[in-house]
Design a protein around this motif. Structure first.
Motif, PDB file in Angstrom:
ATOM      1  N   ASN A 187       0.827  -1.217   0.000  1.00 37.53           N
ATOM      2  CA  ASN A 187       0.000   0.000   0.000  1.00 37.53           C
ATOM      3  C   ASN A 187       0.856   1.260   0.000  1.00 37.53           C
ATOM      4  OD1 ASN A 187      -2.457  -1.362  -0.002  1.00 37.53           O
ATOM      5  ND2 ASN A 187      -2.437  -1.599   2.214  1.00 37.53           N
ATOM      6  N   ILE A 188       2.031   1.203   0.635  1.00 36.98           N
ATOM      7  CA  ILE A 188       2.929   2.360   0.652  1.00 36.98           C
ATOM      8  C   ILE A 188       3.449   2.665  -0.756  1.00 36.98           C
ATOM      9  CG2 ILE A 188       5.194   3.179   1.456  1.00 36.98           C
ATOM     10  CD1 ILE A 188       4.655   1.582   4.064  1.00 36.98           C
ATOM     11  N   GLN A 241      -0.024  -9.631  -4.721  1.00 37.53           N
ATOM     12  CA  GLN A 241      -0.680  -8.325  -4.716  1.00 37.53           C
ATOM     13  C   GLN A 241      -0.388  -7.549  -5.996  1.00 37.53           C
ATOM     14  OE1 GLN A 241       1.079  -7.347  -0.783  1.00 37.53           O
ATOM     15  NE2 GLN A 241      -0.982  -6.748  -0.167  1.00 37.53           N
ATOM     16  N   LEU A 242       0.836  -7.685  -6.503  1.00 41.32           N
ATOM     17  CA  LEU A 242       1.201  -7.011  -7.757  1.00 41.32           C
ATOM     18  C   LEU A 242       0.349  -7.496  -8.926  1.00 41.32           C
ATOM     19  CD1 LEU A 242       5.102  -6.737  -7.945  1.00 41.32           C
ATOM     20  CD2 LEU A 242       3.459  -4.881  -8.109  1.00 41.32           C
ATOM     21  N   TYR A 243       0.225  -8.797  -9.045  1.00 40.39           N
ATOM     22  CA  TYR A 243      -0.574  -9.342 -10.150  1.00 40.39           C
ATOM     23  C   TYR A 243      -2.062  -9.052  -9.958  1.00 40.39           C
ATOM     24  CZ  TYR A 243       3.380 -11.694 -12.319  1.00 40.39           C
ATOM     25  OH  TYR A 243       4.568 -11.951 -12.969  1.00 40.39           O
ATOM     26  N   ASP A 244      -2.512  -9.031  -8.710  1.00 41.13           N
ATOM     27  CA  ASP A 244      -3.905  -8.687  -8.453  1.00 41.13           C
ATOM     28  C   ASP A 244      -4.182  -7.237  -8.817  1.00 41.13           C
ATOM     29  OD1 ASP A 244      -6.566  -9.052  -7.372  1.00 41.13           O
ATOM     30  OD2 ASP A 244      -5.904  -7.870  -5.658  1.00 41.13           O
ATOM     31  N   TYR A 245      -3.191  -6.366  -8.645  1.00 43.05           N
ATOM     32  CA  TYR A 245      -3.349  -4.951  -9.010  1.00 43.05           C
ATOM     33  C   TYR A 245      -3.693  -4.820 -10.492  1.00 43.05           C
ATOM     34  CZ  TYR A 245      -2.182  -0.031  -9.716  1.00 43.05           C
ATOM     35  OH  TYR A 245      -2.228   1.310 -10.055  1.00 43.05           O
ATOM     36  N   ARG A 246      -3.100  -5.685 -11.321  1.00 41.15           N
ATOM     37  CA  ARG A 246      -3.389  -5.685 -12.760  1.00 41.15           C
ATOM     38  C   ARG A 246      -4.525  -6.653 -13.114  1.00 41.15           C
ATOM     39  NH1 ARG A 246      -1.390  -1.225 -15.220  1.00 41.15           N
ATOM     40  NH2 ARG A 246       0.764  -0.841 -14.618  1.00 41.15           N
ATOM     41  N   ARG A 247      -5.172  -7.190 -12.076  1.00 41.71           N
ATOM     42  CA  ARG A 247      -6.308  -8.120 -12.215  1.00 41.71           C
ATOM     43  C   ARG A 247      -5.937  -9.391 -12.990  1.00 41.71           C
ATOM     44  NH1 ARG A 247      -7.214  -5.112  -8.770  1.00 41.71           N
ATOM     45  NH2 ARG A 247      -9.070  -3.832  -8.434  1.00 41.71           N
ATOM     46  N   ASP A 248      -4.677  -9.833 -12.794  1.00 45.41           N
ATOM     47  CA  ASP A 248      -4.238 -11.123 -13.329  1.00 45.41           C
ATOM     48  C   ASP A 248      -4.505 -12.163 -12.229  1.00 45.41           C
ATOM     49  OD1 ASP A 248      -2.999 -13.350 -14.361  1.00 45.41           O
ATOM     50  OD2 ASP A 248      -1.190 -12.290 -15.041  1.00 45.41           O
ATOM     51  N   THR A 249      -5.758 -12.616 -12.163  1.00 40.90           N
ATOM     52  CA  THR A 249      -6.199 -13.467 -11.053  1.00 40.90           C
ATOM     53  C   THR A 249      -5.446 -14.794 -11.014  1.00 40.90           C
ATOM     54  OG1 THR A 249      -8.392 -12.464 -11.222  1.00 40.90           O
ATOM     55  CG2 THR A 249      -8.232 -14.510  -9.968  1.00 40.90           C
ATOM     56  N   LYS A 250      -5.185 -15.372 -12.172  1.00 40.46           N
ATOM     57  CA  LYS A 250      -4.525 -16.678 -12.223  1.00 40.46           C
ATOM     58  C   LYS A 250      -3.136 -16.625 -11.596  1.00 40.46           C
ATOM     59  CE  LYS A 250      -3.202 -20.346 -15.442  1.00 40.46           C
ATOM     60  NZ  LYS A 250      -3.149 -20.767 -16.876  1.00 40.46           N
ATOM     61  N   GLN A 251      -2.327 -15.634 -11.987  1.00 43.76           N
ATOM     62  CA  GLN A 251      -0.972 -15.510 -11.440  1.00 43.76           C
ATOM     63  C   GLN A 251      -1.008 -15.116  -9.964  1.00 43.76           C
ATOM     64  OE1 GLN A 251       1.093 -17.232 -13.425  1.00 43.76           O
ATOM     65  NE2 GLN A 251       2.639 -15.631 -13.181  1.00 43.76           N
ATOM     66  N   ALA A 252      -1.948 -14.241  -9.611  1.00 44.22           N
ATOM     67  CA  ALA A 252      -2.066 -13.810  -8.211  1.00 44.22           C
ATOM     68  C   ALA A 252      -2.377 -15.003  -7.313  1.00 44.22           C
ATOM     69  CB  ALA A 252      -3.148 -12.744  -8.079  1.00 44.22           C
ATOM     70  N   LEU A 253      -3.301 -15.863  -7.753  1.00 46.42           N
ATOM     71  CA  LEU A 253      -3.662 -17.049  -6.961  1.00 46.42           C
ATOM     72  C   LEU A 253      -2.508 -18.045  -6.885  1.00 46.42           C
ATOM     73  CD1 LEU A 253      -7.350 -17.673  -8.099  1.00 46.42           C
ATOM     74  CD2 LEU A 253      -6.570 -16.905  -5.846  1.00 46.42           C
ATOM     75  N   PHE A 254      -1.708 -18.116  -7.935  1.00 45.71           N
ATOM     76  CA  PHE A 254      -0.567 -19.034  -7.930  1.00 45.71           C
ATOM     77  C   PHE A 254       0.391 -18.678  -6.800  1.00 45.71           C
ATOM     78  CE2 PHE A 254       3.908 -19.606  -9.161  1.00 45.71           C
ATOM     79  CZ  PHE A 254       3.962 -21.004  -9.228  1.00 45.71           C
ATOM     80  N   TYR A 255       0.741 -17.399  -6.692  1.00 44.61           N
ATOM     81  CA  TYR A 255       1.721 -16.992  -5.673  1.00 44.61           C
ATOM     82  C   TYR A 255       1.119 -17.008  -4.268  1.00 44.61           C
ATOM     83  CZ  TYR A 255       5.005 -15.710  -9.336  1.00 44.61           C
ATOM     84  OH  TYR A 255       5.877 -15.762 -10.402  1.00 44.61           O
ATOM     85  N   ILE A 256      -0.142 -16.638  -4.145  1.00 50.07           N
ATOM     86  CA  ILE A 256      -0.719 -16.604  -2.797  1.00 50.07           C
ATOM     87  C   ILE A 256      -0.964 -18.015  -2.272  1.00 50.07           C
ATOM     88  CG2 ILE A 256      -3.226 -16.530  -3.180  1.00 50.07           C
ATOM     89  CD1 ILE A 256      -1.128 -14.270  -0.864  1.00 50.07           C
ATOM     90  N   ASP A 257      -1.277 -18.953  -3.169  1.00 45.46           N
ATOM     91  CA  ASP A 257      -1.429 -20.356  -2.734  1.00 45.46           C
ATOM     92  C   ASP A 257      -0.096 -20.915  -2.249  1.00 45.46           C
ATOM     93  OD1 ASP A 257      -4.146 -20.565  -3.135  1.00 45.46           O
ATOM     94  OD2 ASP A 257      -3.963 -21.275  -5.204  1.00 45.46           O
ATOM     95  N   ARG A 258       0.980 -20.544  -2.920  1.00 46.17           N
ATOM     96  CA  ARG A 258       2.307 -20.984  -2.490  1.00 46.17           C
ATOM     97  C   ARG A 258       2.663 -20.381  -1.125  1.00 46.17           C
ATOM     98  NH1 ARG A 258       7.138 -22.358  -6.193  1.00 46.17           N
ATOM     99  NH2 ARG A 258       7.332 -23.596  -4.313  1.00 46.17           N
TER     100      ARG A 258
END
Length: 471
Positions: A187-188, A241-258
């Motif tokens: 957020n910063i 969070q970076l990929y979610d910012y660009r609404r790339d849900t697939k990549q965002a879920l990949f990293y957060i699941d890890r």
């Protein structure tokens, strides 16, 4: 002067000041202040007299008498105990009359008092009159050397630097913050992502950290020290969070699941995963994951509120009330207690949920409850009128009065007003019943329970009318 005379002078000054008659306000205040000149010598400066002097200066500023106001605060500086307000006013007045060097000196002093205040840095650089971004960054570097542990100068530099210089600055900053595990880091830095080049630089750096940490437990191959497992965890969360910012849900879920697999007991990944699903439009799944986060720390009020908010957005009114009940007063329904405590986020979210489910009466009820809270807030301010006279909190009091002029511009009031307007317009266009008591198609949008309730109401009205006709 007596306390009564003092209060009368202050009331008269504030009345004329509020009416924008600054000259009369100054005359009253200066006349009153002359009566204070005979007080015993050596008496220490008190807060009340200090506030009176600063209030007089603020009236001069509003009247456009910038040089006179500056001379006034410097002439009376020994009697002003609020040093920060004195310096802030002096810095701005020096700048307005063109004394840029003196203004820069004042803001430098303010920075040394509070090195995390970004406004002081921006005003210091503005007063220093840099010719280009390079000079601005050099000035910022000078402040950073004065207070090496301060992060505000670095944040300013990140905002105004580009290219290789930005990469070098943000690289060191990211490694330091990820190593420490600073939760609000994303957020910063979020404001930087509006620049696509900066976003891509940060993303590439994070991907490099991810690969190196996975292979050698280091941020970069050149680093000598190995990192703790938590650094790897925070890199994965940041990437999600970076990929979610660009609404790339697939990549965002990949990293957060890890990240969740890496440390299943850490709360932050669950919260981020919930937000990813919310941004993807899947509120049911978002509720599931925020509830998982909440159950990891049942004593966390923020998580409880966040979970309830997501439940309301998913239309789970009953579950949201049950969740809020963990932190409301025992023996009282959660909704009543939240309303009593003027918890407006709950009211506005409830109104939105009722509106979405076409429960018009409940939606309007919640909107009007929000409106009532704002009426109460304005009425409660009357208690502060005599208080400000007694305690001489003059500048804060004027700020309060001006807040009342714009209080209905608050985001919660706007949300409630917008929903109420939409609801009233809908009911005007599609009234529930016409004058003959017959529906006009609106009943098709009601639930079975609401249809039965409406039919029962019509029957009672018909019987009542029939009884009146027979009599």
């Amino acid at each position: 002067a007596s306390s009564k005379d003092e209060n009368e002078a202050v009331v008269s000054t504030q009345s004329t000041g509020i009416l924008d008659d600054n000259e009369d306000a100054l005359n009253v205040l200066q006349t009153f202040r002359k009566t204070q000149e005979g007080k015993p010598q050596g008496k220490p400066a008190d807060y009340e007299f200090s506030e009176l002097l600063l209030y007089e200066a603020s009236i001069m500023v509003e009247a456009g008498q910038h040089r006179e106001a500056l001379e006034h605060i410097y002439r009376n500086r020994e009697n002003i105990v609020d040093i920060q307000s004195l310096l802030e006013m002096a810095g701005e007045l020096h700048y307005k009359i063109g004394d840029y060097e003196d203004s820069a000196d004042v803001y430098e002093k303010l920075f040394l008092r509070n090195p995390e205040n970004l406004e002081y840095i921006e005003k210091f650089i503005r007063a220093s009159q840099p010719l280009n971004d390079e000079e601005s960054l050099s000035l910022c570097q000078r402040l950073q050397e004065m207070k090496p542990r301060s992060e505000a100068p670095l944040n300013f530099a990140l905002k105004h630097s580009t290219g290789d210089r930005f990469r070098s600055l943000v690289d060191g900053h990211l490694q330091k913050q990820l190593r420490k595990g600073v939760p609000p880091l994303f957020n910063i830095l979020k404001h930087l992502f509006q620049d696509r080049n900066k976003y891509e630089i940060i993303r590439d750096l994070l991907l490099g950290y991810y690969k190196c940490l996975e292979d050698s437990k280091k941020f970069t191959p050149d680093n000598e020290t190995t990192e703790l497992p938590t650094s790897y965890l925070h890199v994965m969360i940041f990437l999600a969070q970076l990929y979610d910012y660009r609404r790339d849900t697939k990549q965002a879920l990949f990293y957060i699941d890890r990240a969740i697999q890496h440390t299943p007991t850490y709360i932050d990944p669950y919260m981020v995963k919930s937000k990813i699903y919310k941004h993807a439009g899947n509120m049911k799944e978002a509720v599931f994951w925020i509830d998982e986060a909440r159950t990891l720390d049942l004593a966390d009020r923020y998580l409880n509120s966040k979970c309830a908010k997501y439940m309301l957005r998913a239309g789970m009114l009953d579950k949201a009330e049950e969740t809020c009940a963990f932190f409301t007063r025992e023996g009282q329904p959660a909704v009543e207690n939240l309303n009593e405590m003027q918890c407006m986020w709950f009211l506005t979210e409830s109104a939105r949920t009722y509106y979405s489910s076409k429960n018009w009466s409940k939606a309007l009820q919640k909107c009007h409850e929000v409106e009532k809270h704002f009426v109460d807030i304005v009425e409660d301010q009357f208690d502060f009128h005599p208080y400000s006279m007694r305690k001489m909190t003059l500048r804060a009091y004027i700020g309060l009065l001006r807040l009342e002029d714009s209080i209905r511009g608050h985001v919660f009031y706007n949300k409630a007003a917008e929903l109420a307007i939409r609801t009233y317009l809908h009911l005007y266009d599609k009234p529930l019943t016409d004058v003959n008591g017959h529906g006009n198609g609106e009943t098709d949008e009601l639930s079975e329970k609401e249809k039965k309730k409406l039919a029962s109401k019509k029957k009672r009205a018909a019987k009542k009318k029939q009884g009146q006709d027979t009599t």
